[in-house]
Structures are given as structure tokens and as C-alpha cells.
Design a protein around this motif. Structure first.
Motif, mmCIF file in Angstrom:
data_model
loop_
_atom_site.group_PDB
_atom_site.id
_atom_site.type_symbol
_atom_site.label_atom_id
_atom_site.label_comp_id
_atom_site.label_asym_id
_atom_site.label_seq_id
_atom_site.Cartn_x
_atom_site.Cartn_y
_atom_site.Cartn_z
ATOM 1 N N GLU A 151 0.841 -1.192 0.000
ATOM 2 C CA GLU A 151 0.000 0.000 0.000
ATOM 3 C C GLU A 151 0.874 1.239 0.000
ATOM 4 O OE1 GLU A 151 -1.003 0.430 4.708
ATOM 5 O OE2 GLU A 151 -2.210 -0.947 3.539
ATOM 6 N N TYR A 152 0.269 2.361 -0.345
ATOM 7 C CA TYR A 152 0.959 3.644 -0.464
ATOM 8 C C TYR A 152 1.571 4.041 0.875
ATOM 9 C CZ TYR A 152 1.447 8.677 -1.328
ATOM 10 O OH TYR A 152 1.917 9.952 -1.437
ATOM 11 N N VAL A 153 2.824 4.488 0.849
ATOM 12 C CA VAL A 153 3.542 4.902 2.058
ATOM 13 C C VAL A 153 3.630 6.419 2.055
ATOM 14 C CG1 VAL A 153 5.729 4.803 3.281
ATOM 15 C CG2 VAL A 153 4.898 2.790 2.081
ATOM 16 N N LYS A 154 3.193 7.046 3.159
ATOM 17 C CA LYS A 154 3.198 8.503 3.216
ATOM 18 C C LYS A 154 3.533 8.960 4.627
ATOM 19 C CE LYS A 154 0.401 12.501 2.139
ATOM 20 N NZ LYS A 154 -0.884 13.008 1.738
ATOM 21 N N GLY A 155 4.281 10.042 4.729
ATOM 22 C CA GLY A 155 4.568 10.665 6.008
ATOM 23 C C GLY A 155 5.890 10.216 6.609
#
Length: 152
Positions: A63-67
Motif C-alpha cells: 500500500e501507499y507509504v506517506k509521512g
């Protein structure tokens, strides 16, 4: 007929106001305790999170990794303050041959470097501990990301 009347009648139970205020005060105290407990739990989770730069990673990212604080397959990671303050990140420099990783936005210019956390999942991430390189394998293609300082 008597049963019909009993079912349709609203039963009013008198409640003294002093009990209502006590109940509201109790709910406020329970709410404050509840909020502080979960806030401390989140801070504890982040304090024991693995430092992304100093930890070896070999994970299939789904899944998308953010932060700066994120999860990779159930493991908590965070960027250390030193890493954030250094202004460095893992970047891929496209080679203008049409070979570049897929990113999360539609239009992208191949003349700009790609940050690793802009990638579209799924992909395999391989990063040795305290390394200045990271390998991303996406759709069977291997991309080398280098840890570089952002420049204006």
C-alpha cells in the motif's frame, strides 16, 4: 384494550437534576482518561518505532507509504529527527529511456527525481541498514534509489 393503552403510553420517570449533573461529570472524566490513554499509546508506538534509515528492510510493500511515521506490513517505522533535519531522502533519477518506476500521480516529468515514497504499490523494497542506496523492484524491473540531499 387495556394492553393497547399500556403499550402506547409513555412512561415518564422523574430524574433529579443532581444525578444528571453527576452523570455528565462522570462521563467527562471518563472521556478525558480515554483520550489521554490513547494519546499516550500512540506516542509510545512512535517511540518504539524502528528508525527507517538505521534498519535493514526487505519488504513487499502493498500500500501507499506517506509521512515521516508509517507502517510497512505491520511494522512501525519513522524517520529519525537527524534524517529529517538533514534534508535527505532516497531519490531515483530517471534515465530518459522510458524506464522509470510507477508513481502515485498521473502526469510526471522524467527530468525530475522521484522520491521513494511517491511510488505506486505494490513493489519490493530492499534496503540494508544505514545504507545510502535502496533497491526497489516494481513489475520485475530493478530501480536504484540513492540517498541524496534535496537542493533548491
Amino acid at each position: 384494550m387495556e394492553i393497547e393503552r399500556i403499550r402506547t403510553e409513555k412512561i415518564k420517570i422523574p430524574v433529579p437534576k443532581k444525578y444528571i449533573y453527576g452523570y455528565l461529570a462522570l462521563m467527562a472524566v471518563v472521556g478525558i482518561i480515554f483520550i489521554t490513554y490513547f494519546q499516550q499509546k500512540d506516542e509510545t508506538r512512535l517511540s518504539i518505532a524502528l528508525d527507517f534509515y538505521n534498519t535493514a528492510v526487505h519488504e513487499n510493500i502493498k500500500e501507499y507509504v506517506k509521512g515521516s511515521a508509517f507502517k510497512l506490513n505491520g511494522k512501525d517505522f519513522k524517520y529519525s529527527d537527524d534524517f529529517i533535519n538533514s534534508g535527505k531522502s532516497f531519490l531515483y533519477f530517471p534515465d530518459h529511456k522510458g524506464e522509470s518506476p510507477k508513481v502515485n500521480y498521473d502526469s510526471f516529468d522524467t527530468s525530475y527525481p522521484i522520491d521513494w515514497n511517491e511510488l505506486k504499490a505494490p513493489y519490493l523494497m530492499i534496503k540494508p541498514a544505514a545504507s545510502d542506496t535502496m533497491v526497489i523492484i516494481q513489475d520485475g524491473k530493478r530501480f536504484l534509489f540513492k540517498r541524496v540531499k534535496y537542493s533548491d
